[in-house]
Design an enzyme around this catalytic site. Structure first.
Site, PDB file in Angstrom:
ATOM      1  N   GLN A  98       0.843  -1.191   0.000  1.00 34.01           N
ATOM      2  CA  GLN A  98       0.000   0.000   0.000  1.00 34.01           C
ATOM      3  C   GLN A  98       0.876   1.238   0.000  1.00 34.01           C
ATOM      4  OE1 GLN A  98      -3.882  -0.218   2.042  1.00 34.01           O
ATOM      5  NE2 GLN A  98      -3.105   1.428   3.312  1.00 34.01           N
ATOM      6  N   ASP A  99       0.923   1.903  -1.143  1.00 33.75           N
ATOM      7  CA  ASP A  99       1.784   3.074  -1.337  1.00 33.75           C
ATOM      8  C   ASP A  99       0.886   4.304  -1.390  1.00 33.75           C
ATOM      9  OD1 ASP A  99       3.578   4.971  -2.146  1.00 33.75           O
ATOM     10  OD2 ASP A  99       3.918   4.111  -4.130  1.00 33.75           O
TER      11      ASP A  99
END
Lengths: 399, 399
Positions: free
Chosen positions: B228-229
């Site tokens: 999850q960026d």
């Protein structure tokens, strides 16, 4: 980390005006103390187009003009007291442990690990640790700069540090620090600490000359550890021109040569502030310093990194180097067998802390440190080991 | 990392005026291109009174207003192209590898080390490494956010990454990145990459619901790795009030629960952007996230740190956590025997990379990584191991 004063002062004035305007526009909890306002201190790195600012409360708690510089202490909301020299941030109470604990404990711990046979300790068991502690020989330390006193205070936590020669140019810095920082109160009254208000480079050169003339091989002339906690040696102006700063003499070949002479020839350790790798001209000199140290005869010059939010780019580095003979460290050098086709597998073999070696058990070293020192804020043996693990592009450039 | 726009825009205008004035006053090499001027982008952390600025060249190379935000690409002298969303710096070409290589390679390498018996490899010798490489099972990866494409591009360097579901809210970000960043060119045309222009939280929730309804235990529904960026979930205004940002939904208990459901139950790994520890409210949520992950059933949630000069305070962190059963990792938990009287010797036992374990030989892992990936800029196995070694006060607060 210096400013273009003519430009920045205008900027700061305008910015301070804005800050105050803003504070007035928002009637909130922060404005209950109407007599307190804020000013901004900024550090610009022209070379990379980077500016970092911090809010300080005005008026300053202290403002003194010494023979050499303007010395100021400000209060700040998050960072505690902030120590400023000629409008340049030197230290904040909040993150000072990041830098100072590393500068003090890394050379001491490297010395201890090198001196003691920790591997043997591990085999014999933990019962013998107290005895080992008693076996440590008394250490003679030289601290150059660092007039805030933090490094000296950390060194005194090690009971086997027998004496510290502390050389600081400016008595004003000593006085202001004594009055404002808890760690510095009565510090220079400690009988182990010998304060010399002198130019660090001259102090070192005179000692080295005296040593050469006496042709003495007596160990009583040598320091076990030298720590150089200096300000920046140079900076680039906005127009690209280089400005040499006073502490530049502490980074000359001649000075490093003199430091080498003053260290114990077999196990002496040099530690010095070595700038951030995030600025190209700095990275260049970081590499050059390694070459200089190597040419002089230092071994295992290793660049380590510290995270510190109030220094530009959030990072500052240091060098640790041994003044011992080359062949004594042959086992930590790269060998052909260690290398992959492009030579990269050897990374770390020539740049690591002794703690990265498989010989030393982290648990034993950690127990040893805690028994000896107790509470620290930043330093512990794991971060000591990790400090030498650099971004790959930095590692490849320096080594 | 957001601005108080009303205040900062005034500041930036004034500051830009000053910069230009200054440039005119100094007739130097930098002013040869008279058609190019600069502007300043600033990020203020009101909570700690910290401001960081960067010079950008104007006009921007690209400026697009999408359905969700203003997307801009600027050129800069030192940092290469700079990617800006709604006046907030997202990425610079120069230091993007610091963040993105760590987000991609750490979960993959943790997966590999966990899957392979590296200890056995070490004993058998290096000849068997190629075979082991062939033995890796194909991995299914989910990437949420990161529309610049860097993380996805790094993941594709691992040949056994079989498929990547990439969920990004804004097609505009994909388009602009494709046009400007070398790593993103033709990236989403790769047959392994499946781009979903959707809200990440909704995508995950729908997948998790479908999984619950089908009551399937088939592994074909699960991801091996989820990355999850995201952008920041919240920020504090100058008046101390909290502003919740759109990506906050990606940090809710419900969302983490859904991520857990979507991961392979035995060896799935979650990696997500987890803010800097240098801001008190961030550190608080960093600790809370660890509790949340633990309650949901994740094991070994470890906060790691990355040095990156263009993010405020020069530091950003991430969490890595395993979706495996608790008892499978009992050996990495603290035991009473590990603790000294104050419990501190256990530091690291519950917060380390698998690479910090004595079971894994750094040389073998490094050779393996280099054979597989070749050139990186920031990541290498040593910095992977070190990323989990935090300042002691941070370590003690989080664990």
């Amino acid at each position: 980390m210096r400013l273009n004063h003519s430009f920045l002062s205008t900027f700061l004035t305008l910015y301070a005006a804005l800050i105050n305007t803003n504070a007035n526009a928002n009637a909130n909890a922060e404005t209950t103390s109407t007599s307190t306002s804020t000013k901004i201190i900024a550090e610009e790195e022209h070379e990379i187009g980077y500016i970092q600012s911090l809010k300080l409360q005005i008026p300053p708690l202290e403002s003194v003009t010494s023979e050499f510089q303007q010395i100021e202490i400000y209060e700040s909301k998050h960072y505690g007291k902030v120590f400023v020299l000629d409008e340049c941030l030197q230290l904040t109470e909040k993150d000072a442990p990041h830098y100072n604990e590393m500068l003090a404990h890394i050379p001491i711990m490297e010395y201890i690990i090198m001196s003691m046979n920790m591997k043997k300790q591990k085999r014999i068991g933990s019962e013998t640790q107290t005895e080992t502690r008693m076996d440590m020989k008394p250490l003679k330390v030289l601290v150059i700069g660092g007039g805030d006193g933090y490094v000296v205070a950390e060194l005194l936590k090690h009971s086997f540090v027998e004496s510290i020669d502390h050389v600081e140019l400016d008595q004003g810095v000593i006085d202001v620090s004594s009055d404002h920082f808890p760690w510095a109160k009565d510090l220079w009254k400690n009988e182990k600490v010998h304060l010399h208000i002198e130019d660090g480079a001259k102090f070192v050169q005179q000692k080295a000359n005296a040593l050469s003339e006496s042709e003495s091989t007596s160990e009583s002339y040598g320091y076990d550890i030298i720590i150089q906690d200096s300000s920046d040696p140079f900076f680039y102006e906005d127009d690209g021109s280089l400005t040499i700063l006073p502490s530049n003499v502490l980074y000359s070949d001649q000075h490093f040569q003199a430091l080498f002479q003053l260290l114990q020839p077999n196990d002496g350790i040099l530690m010095f502030q070595a700038e951030t790798y995030n600025i190209p001209s700095n990275l260049e000199v970081i590499k050059e310093w390694r070459g200089t140290l190597d040419n002089i005869g230092f071994r295992n010059a290793r660049y380590g990194t510290i995270s510190i939010p109030t220094y530009p780019t959030g990072q500052i580095g240091f060098y640790v180097a041994n003044a011992r003979a080359a062949d004594a460290n042959a086992d930590t050098e790269c060998t052909t067998d260690d290398k992959s086709s492009d030579g990269r597998t050897c990374i770390g073999n020539h740049s690591s802390s002794l703690l990265a070696s498989e010989e030393f058990d982290m648990k034993t070293v950690t127990k040893y440190f805690e028994q000896m020192i107790g509470k620290t804020k930043y330093y512990h043996p794991k971060i000591h080991r990790s400090a030498f693990d650099l971004p790959l592009w930095v590692e490849e450039y320096i080594y």
